[in-house]
Design an enzyme around this catalytic site. Structure first.
Site, PDB file in Angstrom:
ATOM      1  N   ASN A   1      -1.318  10.851   7.074  1.00  0.00           N
ATOM      2  CA  ASN A   1      -1.641  12.142   7.696  1.00  0.00           C
ATOM      3  C   ASN A   1      -3.016  12.145   8.364  1.00  0.00           C
ATOM      4  O   ASN A   1      -3.554  13.200   8.674  1.00  0.00           O
ATOM      5  CB  ASN A   1      -1.521  13.268   6.659  1.00  0.00           C
ATOM      6  CG  ASN A   1      -2.317  12.982   5.407  1.00  0.00           C
ATOM      7  OD1 ASN A   1      -3.204  12.136   5.416  1.00  0.00           O
ATOM      8  ND2 ASN A   1      -2.014  13.680   4.327  1.00  0.00           N
TER       9      ASN A   1
ATOM     10  N   ARG B   1     -13.277  16.643   1.327  1.00  0.00           N
ATOM     11  CA  ARG B   1     -13.075  17.236   0.005  1.00  0.00           C
ATOM     12  C   ARG B   1     -14.102  18.347  -0.185  1.00  0.00           C
ATOM     13  O   ARG B   1     -15.282  18.177   0.155  1.00  0.00           O
ATOM     14  CB  ARG B   1     -13.235  16.202  -1.120  1.00  0.00           C
ATOM     15  CG  ARG B   1     -12.050  15.246  -1.271  1.00  0.00           C
ATOM     16  CD  ARG B   1     -10.767  15.968  -1.710  1.00  0.00           C
ATOM     17  NE  ARG B   1      -9.605  15.094  -1.807  1.00  0.00           N
ATOM     18  CZ  ARG B   1      -8.663  14.958  -0.868  1.00  0.00           C
ATOM     19  NH1 ARG B   1      -8.744  15.628   0.271  1.00  0.00           N
ATOM     20  NH2 ARG B   1      -7.628  14.166  -1.071  1.00  0.00           N
TER      21      ARG B   1
ATOM     22  N   GLN C   1      -8.352  23.363  -6.445  1.00  0.00           N
ATOM     23  CA  GLN C   1      -7.233  23.840  -5.628  1.00  0.00           C
ATOM     24  C   GLN C   1      -6.030  24.118  -6.504  1.00  0.00           C
ATOM     25  O   GLN C   1      -5.716  23.280  -7.349  1.00  0.00           O
ATOM     26  CB  GLN C   1      -6.895  22.791  -4.561  1.00  0.00           C
ATOM     27  CG  GLN C   1      -7.957  22.723  -3.491  1.00  0.00           C
ATOM     28  CD  GLN C   1      -7.609  21.853  -2.306  1.00  0.00           C
ATOM     29  OE1 GLN C   1      -8.415  21.716  -1.406  1.00  0.00           O
ATOM     30  NE2 GLN C   1      -6.450  21.259  -2.293  1.00  0.00           N
TER      31      GLN C   1
ATOM     32  N   HIS D   1      -5.448  24.102   2.160  1.00  0.00           N
ATOM     33  CA  HIS D   1      -5.410  22.647   2.397  1.00  0.00           C
ATOM     34  C   HIS D   1      -4.105  22.262   3.113  1.00  0.00           C
ATOM     35  O   HIS D   1      -3.119  21.918   2.479  1.00  0.00           O
ATOM     36  CB  HIS D   1      -5.538  21.926   1.054  1.00  0.00           C
ATOM     37  CG  HIS D   1      -5.855  20.480   1.174  1.00  0.00           C
ATOM     38  ND1 HIS D   1      -6.284  19.727   0.114  1.00  0.00           N
ATOM     39  CD2 HIS D   1      -5.810  19.626   2.217  1.00  0.00           C
ATOM     40  CE1 HIS D   1      -6.479  18.484   0.505  1.00  0.00           C
ATOM     41  NE2 HIS D   1      -6.188  18.402   1.780  1.00  0.00           N
TER      42      HIS D   1
HETATM   43  P1  NDP Z   1     -10.961   5.873   5.242  1.00  0.00           P
HETATM   44  O1  NDP Z   1     -11.053   5.088   3.988  1.00  0.00           O
HETATM   45  O2  NDP Z   1     -10.287   5.285   6.422  1.00  0.00           O
HETATM   46  O3  NDP Z   1     -12.407   6.299   5.709  1.00  0.00           O
HETATM   47  C1  NDP Z   1     -13.418   6.703   4.835  1.00  0.00           C
HETATM   48  C2  NDP Z   1     -14.731   6.284   5.448  1.00  0.00           C
HETATM   49  O4  NDP Z   1     -15.767   6.802   4.621  1.00  0.00           O
HETATM   50  C3  NDP Z   1     -14.927   4.767   5.510  1.00  0.00           C
HETATM   51  O5  NDP Z   1     -15.315   4.416   6.808  1.00  0.00           O
HETATM   52  C4  NDP Z   1     -16.041   4.532   4.505  1.00  0.00           C
HETATM   53  O6  NDP Z   1     -16.935   3.516   4.839  1.00  0.00           O
HETATM   54  C5  NDP Z   1     -16.793   5.822   4.592  1.00  0.00           C
HETATM   55  N1  NDP Z   1     -17.654   6.112   3.442  1.00  0.00           N
HETATM   56  C6  NDP Z   1     -17.345   6.023   2.139  1.00  0.00           C
HETATM   57  N2  NDP Z   1     -18.387   6.425   1.383  1.00  0.00           N
HETATM   58  C7  NDP Z   1     -19.362   6.769   2.262  1.00  0.00           C
HETATM   59  C8  NDP Z   1     -20.679   7.254   2.101  1.00  0.00           C
HETATM   60  N3  NDP Z   1     -21.196   7.447   0.882  1.00  0.00           N
HETATM   61  N4  NDP Z   1     -21.425   7.495   3.198  1.00  0.00           N
HETATM   62  C9  NDP Z   1     -20.917   7.280   4.443  1.00  0.00           C
HETATM   63  N5  NDP Z   1     -19.652   6.815   4.654  1.00  0.00           N
HETATM   64  C10 NDP Z   1     -18.899   6.577   3.568  1.00  0.00           C
HETATM   65  O7  NDP Z   1     -10.281   7.244   4.832  1.00  0.00           O
HETATM   66  P2  NDP Z   1      -9.606   8.341   5.776  1.00  0.00           P
HETATM   67  O8  NDP Z   1     -10.394   8.462   7.025  1.00  0.00           O
HETATM   68  O9  NDP Z   1      -8.149   8.120   5.834  1.00  0.00           O
HETATM   69  O10 NDP Z   1      -9.818   9.627   4.846  1.00  0.00           O
HETATM   70  C11 NDP Z   1     -11.120  10.067   4.512  1.00  0.00           C
HETATM   71  C12 NDP Z   1     -11.031  11.161   3.470  1.00  0.00           C
HETATM   72  O11 NDP Z   1     -10.439  12.304   4.043  1.00  0.00           O
HETATM   73  C13 NDP Z   1     -10.148  10.828   2.265  1.00  0.00           C
HETATM   74  O12 NDP Z   1     -10.854  10.125   1.277  1.00  0.00           O
HETATM   75  C14 NDP Z   1      -9.721  12.185   1.785  1.00  0.00           C
HETATM   76  O13 NDP Z   1     -10.658  12.672   0.844  1.00  0.00           O
HETATM   77  C15 NDP Z   1      -9.796  13.043   3.037  1.00  0.00           C
HETATM   78  N6  NDP Z   1      -8.464  13.418   3.501  1.00  0.00           N
HETATM   79  C16 NDP Z   1      -8.173  14.741   3.638  1.00  0.00           C
HETATM   80  C17 NDP Z   1      -6.940  15.156   4.045  1.00  0.00           C
HETATM   81  C18 NDP Z   1      -6.630  16.602   4.253  1.00  0.00           C
HETATM   82  O14 NDP Z   1      -5.451  16.961   4.258  1.00  0.00           O
HETATM   83  N7  NDP Z   1      -7.617  17.459   4.449  1.00  0.00           N
HETATM   84  C19 NDP Z   1      -5.838  14.193   4.277  1.00  0.00           C
HETATM   85  C20 NDP Z   1      -6.288  12.816   4.246  1.00  0.00           C
HETATM   86  C21 NDP Z   1      -7.534  12.466   3.811  1.00  0.00           C
HETATM   87  P3  NDP Z   1     -16.616   1.958   4.957  1.00  0.00           P
HETATM   88  O15 NDP Z   1     -15.143   1.808   5.050  1.00  0.00           O
HETATM   89  O16 NDP Z   1     -17.319   1.557   6.210  1.00  0.00           O
HETATM   90  O17 NDP Z   1     -17.169   1.349   3.734  1.00  0.00           O
END
Ligand code: NDP
Length: 385
Positions: free
Chosen positions: A147, A285, A314, A333
């Site tokens: 998603n 989140r 939630q 959400h």
């Molecule tokens: P990804 O794993 O593709 O991306 C997460 C990114 O966050 C990565 O690039 C990672 O860095 C980076 N990251 C992690 N920790 C840190 C930090 N402390 N500071 C800066 N960057 C950080 O996940 P998605 O993009 O698919 O999803 C992201 C989040 O979105 C999910 O974890 C979930 O909580 C939320 N989500 C919400 C949804 C909704 O319905 N609202 C649905 C789907 C997801 P790197 O990889 O470079 O180490």
């Protein structure tokens, strides 16, 4: 044979199934990075159906029962008397969506000695205590990428809704009014603004790609820098950390997972370093932001708007202050649970179950915890870097 406990959000108030607005959803070839879509051996629902609510059962009942498993579906998930807690002690598999999460706390996991698999039908497994899952050798899997694009679209919508001040303008129309001055006094163009993306993963990068044509100046921070050609393509300015990022932007969008590092990251102090009248859109989140600090910043004018679709816990209680705070464009959400998103994460959940029951490896991109440690996507996203 296994007992599968499936926690889903309640059915529509007017009954199930709803009358659908459209007859079909587009068929995609692959995700933007080339990852293949879910490939279950079978599918017992029509893509585009509401499968995320209790009666939709993620389309899993026939498949599970024909294989001799037991399926229990409930939306009653809070408290010791809930159906979820009553059914948990002999469950082998628990499935829930982040939109209506079955919180698997250490206390609850202690009451589930049979539990072998916790599936997140969606993305983001922070509702599972991952350290305890590791300790108890429970596999945690989610449907990576299912998603992500929907969330990016929702983010762009909410950025525009805040900056252009859409919601009060729409209210004026529905209430029979026409006062243009009232409607435009907080309305700006996005063009020319500095937009900062916190975490350029699957969602963050899709937001960057979608916002670039708006003529904004794009900034981002992440644990790892994007390839140089991607930075060049979108004119991205990299910032070493979020503190450095927020000082130089008008709009912040948040796409990091909830971890010990990101919990409470957006607090009074960080907010005070932003430009007055900044906007935040957080579909990552709820707990990444300090709930009351956001309200204070909106009331003082330090923030001009806040939106997103994630809350903690939630469902949010009826008197949650984010429902009534000024200049919010919050949704429940929903961003990851469009009918398209549901089709993909329901199919991905079935693929995970098929592999699990056949004792085949689950795709590494779906794994968060496996074999007593972080694995696959989880080793990258949740393990400390
Ligand atoms: P990804 O794993 O593709 O991306 C997460 C990114 O966050 C990565 O690039 C990672 O860095 C980076 N990251 C992690 N920790 C840190 C930090 N402390 N500071 C800066 N960057 C950080 O996940 P998605 O993009 O698919 O999803 C992201 C989040 O979105 C999910 O974890 C979930 O909580 C939320 N989500 C919400 C949804 C909704 O319905 N609202 C649905 C789907 C997801 P790197 O990889 O470079 O180490």
């Amino acid at each position: 044979m296994a007992k599968v406990l499936l926690v889903l959000y309640p059915d529509p108030i007017d009954g199930y199934p709803p009358r659908y607005a459209r007859d079909r959803i587009p068929v995609l070839d692959a995700y933007p990075n080339g990852q293949t879509l879910p490939t279950p051996e079978g599918l017992d629902f029509v893509p585009g159906a509401l499968v995320g609510s209790v009666s939709g059962e993620l389309g899993l009942r026939r498949y599970l029962e024909e294989a001799g498993h037991t399926l229990v579906v409930t939306s009653d998930k809070e408290g010791a008397d809930s159906e979820f807690e009553r059914e948990l002690p002999d469950a082998d598999v628990v499935i829930s969506q982040p939109f209506w999460p079955a919180y698997l706390t250490p206390e609850r996991l202690a009451k589930a000695p049979n539990l072998k698999l916790a599936v997140t039908a969606g993305i983001g497994s922070d509702h599972v205590d991952l350290a305890t899952a590791i300790e108890k050798n429970i596999t945690v899997a989610e449907v990576t990428y299912s998603n992500s694009i929907g969330v990016a679209e929702h983010t762009v919508m909410q950025v525009l809704a805040l900056v252009r001040d859409f919601i009060p303008q729409h209210r004026i129309v529905t209430e029979g009014g026409w006062n243009i001055a009232d409607a435009v006094q907080r309305s700006y163009d996005l063009e020319g603004m500095d937009v900062g993306v916190l975490a350029a993963g699957r969602i963050g990068r899709a937001v960057i790609e979608r916002l670039a044509p708006f003529g904004v100046r794009l900034h981002y921070t992440d644990r790892h820098r994007l390839p140089e050609e991607v930075e060049k393509q979108h004119g991205l300015t990299f910032h070493p950390d979020v503190r450095d990022l927020v000082r130089e932007i008008d709009v912040l969008t948040v796409h990091a997972p909830l971890t010990a590092e990101t919990e409470g990251l957006i607090d009074d102090e960080l907010l005070s370093t932003m430009r007055r009248g900044s906007y935040i859109v957080n579909p990552a989140r709820g707990a990444i932001a300090d709930r009351d600090a956001i309200v204070r910043a909106l009331e003082s004018g330090q923030l001009a708007g806040y939106a997103g679709d994630v809350w903690f816990p939630q469902p949010a209680q009826a008197d949650h202050p984010w429902r009534a705070m000024p200049h919010n464009a919050m949704t429940p959400h929903t961003s990851g649970s469009s009918l398209n998103g549901q089709a993909r994460y329901a199919a991905g959940t079935r693929e995970i179950l098929e592999d699990f029951f056949a004792e085949r490896p689950i795709r590494p991109e779906y794994l968060i915890v496996d074999g007593g440690g972080y694995a696959g996507t989880g080793a990258h996203s949740y393990a400390k870097s």
